[in-house]
Design an enzyme around this catalytic site. Sequence first.
Site, PDB file in Angstrom:
ATOM      1  N   GLY B 127      48.314  40.295  39.480  1.00  0.00           N
ATOM      2  CA  GLY B 127      49.678  40.091  39.962  1.00  0.00           C
ATOM      3  C   GLY B 127      50.666  40.418  38.865  1.00  0.00           C
ATOM      4  N   SER B 129      52.636  43.989  38.840  1.00  0.00           N
ATOM      5  CA  SER B 129      53.718  44.841  39.353  1.00  0.00           C
ATOM      6  C   SER B 129      54.561  44.114  40.394  1.00  0.00           C
ATOM      7  CB  SER B 129      53.138  46.093  40.010  1.00  0.00           C
ATOM      8  OG  SER B 129      52.468  46.878  39.071  1.00  0.00           O
ATOM      9  N   GLU B 244      40.020  46.784  28.598  1.00  0.00           N
ATOM     10  CA  GLU B 244      40.071  47.558  29.839  1.00  0.00           C
ATOM     11  C   GLU B 244      39.887  49.053  29.541  1.00  0.00           C
ATOM     12  OE1 GLU B 244      43.442  46.710  32.444  1.00  0.00           O
ATOM     13  OE2 GLU B 244      43.408  48.799  33.056  1.00  0.00           O
TER      14      GLU B 244
END
Lengths: 326, 373
Positions: B127, B129, B244
């Site tokens: 959560g 953008s 990531e």
Amino acid sequence: MAFDLNLSQDQRLIVEAAAALLAESFPLGRLREARQDDLAPLCAFGAFSLSASEEEGGSGFTIVEEALVHTLLGRHLLTTRSLATTVAAAVARSVGEGALATAIASLGRPVCAGLPGAQGILVLDPVPNAAVLVFGDRQLSLVETGAVREQPGLGHSVAVALAGGTGSTLASTDDPARLAAADLLVSCHLLGVAEGARDLAVAYAAMRRQFGKPIGAFQAVKHHAADMAIRAEMLSAQRDMAAIALADRRPDAAFQVAALRRLAPPVALANARACIQLHGGIGFSAEADAHHFVKHAHALSRLGEAASLLDLPSPMAPRQPAAERT
Amino acid sequence: MQLTTTPEDETFRTAARAWLAANVPGERPPREGKAAADFTRAWLRRCQQGGWAGIAWPRQYGGQGLPPQRILIWYEEYVRARAPSVLDGSFVALNHAGPTLIACGSEDQKAFHLPKILSGDALWCQGFSEPDAGSDLASLRTQGVVDGDHLVVNGQKIWSSYSDHADYQELLIRTEPGSRHHKGLSWVICDMRAPGITVRPIRNLAGVSHFAEVFYDDVRIPLSSVVGPLHDGWRVAMTTLGFERKTAAMGLQFELGVRIEDLIALARPRAGTALAERLADLRAEAAALRAMTYRTVLREPVTPSDGSMMRLYFAELAQRIFAAAMDVLGPEALLDGAWSHDYLEAYSETIAGGTAEIQRNIIAERVLGLPRE
């Protein structure tokens, strides 16, 4: 560490030493004068026999170190004779012509790169009494050509001559491992061109001011620069992969080198082109250094052809064929 | 520079290959909805039972604590065995939320959430953008007001993948009243079943709904669910980007390496010279992507943003490969199939997780050192 892509201590030292030598003896500005590179400083450095064993008069490094050094030669737009000398010495060694190999690596017997052309052998950066290493169709031949006739070319930084005919063959090979080593080093020079063009363009974009700020602050310029960086990074990562695979005689070595050799020409040319574009008007002039990168990219791209990549097994092949065909 | 595996590495490879061959589901995963989420949960459970949960996670949190070369070997075997794509409903939990909790979470948060992630009992969504905070993420406005020992959250998030069936969300909100940009934000764990949350799935251009808008109407989140210090959420969010870019990217990038091999196999009987040349180029580019992946994992970066070059190269190569697939297929490209579907999905590659334009700015400024605009 067995699994590590950082430069080893030895590799760092040799890269730093080569970079210092090149900055001192072969600054890009030398290309504005119409004279051929004198390879003697590189010979003293041992640049042409890095991967030969010490018994053979070399430095006992591997093709990995040779690849790193030749990338730096590419960055400084060294004459293709630097590449032809290393490859010709290795070819001579591989066919048992040790004395010839030593003569070549010590510049006693100069070597130029040559391409088979419609009108005869096209000799690059000709010098007197040179043997010519012809990059043929999956074949490397070191030949005597006799007299050559200088021809108008793309510019003095890539001089060309035509050899009337071929004399005796001094050494020749179609050994795939030897060809792969040559393909690797050609690709390293092309990578050097791509890196050098990137660095020259970025330095110019940071310095040149228009509209009250450096042109490198504008996104349109930044995006060209970013693409240059990505292309060079991609190619240098593949250079490492191919060099290590070749040095270790891994089963995927032919695949990795063929992929590298296929990627290198368009990468070098795209960066060379972007380098001219980012320089604007001065980039189109013969007074700036940008145009030499384009000319070197074209000359290097002609040295041999990549092995057919689709005929080689990929290390990433799936273990089972796909169930769905579409 | 060396890429020499040890006999123990090869034993590991053999074990991974054998387990994958016996356990990879034969069917293609469902594309969306509860069926997709259930498939993901079952696969995670199976990996855990097999002793392969959390390949890149530290051992003390239930992961395998593997060194880089084993993680590379695992993902190469994983994709070559055609295991389920790593970019599914488990992606955020395994590659983002979990590592963030490990780096910044409290002992209670770690003890509660990490086991549920590895067992497949908790899927997570992102959560970050908002409708008016896309590339300019730091302008986000969803607000959390401290009320006793809770935050009361109001606002809206968007592009929250797999949020329709996720259990938790990593939620980045503005908690310091009047703060601007990246200051005054907090990274909080949001229970997706909390009252006041509404999820509205968005159908994408490939015809499936795996992302959604999420609306927050007086949603009460305990302050104990804030990860890291209150108002320090930007730093928390940045902590895990490296993870990531490295580990998560590995699986995705190797997957693309298998796709180009499949495409070449598909094209072989019908490819003319021009198509063969194009496929050879793509195969070479996929080889270079693998080399970049190795480099990112096995070499000290020259700048912290080096990974952004690989990220963008991957995105654009994926689009080129799937575009070539459409030409290989010919008229069949107009039918809904694995290739045509993935071709359409690939349009997100140069948008999601930072548009190609933003990535190029980052490369120019942080890798090449060009001045900011």
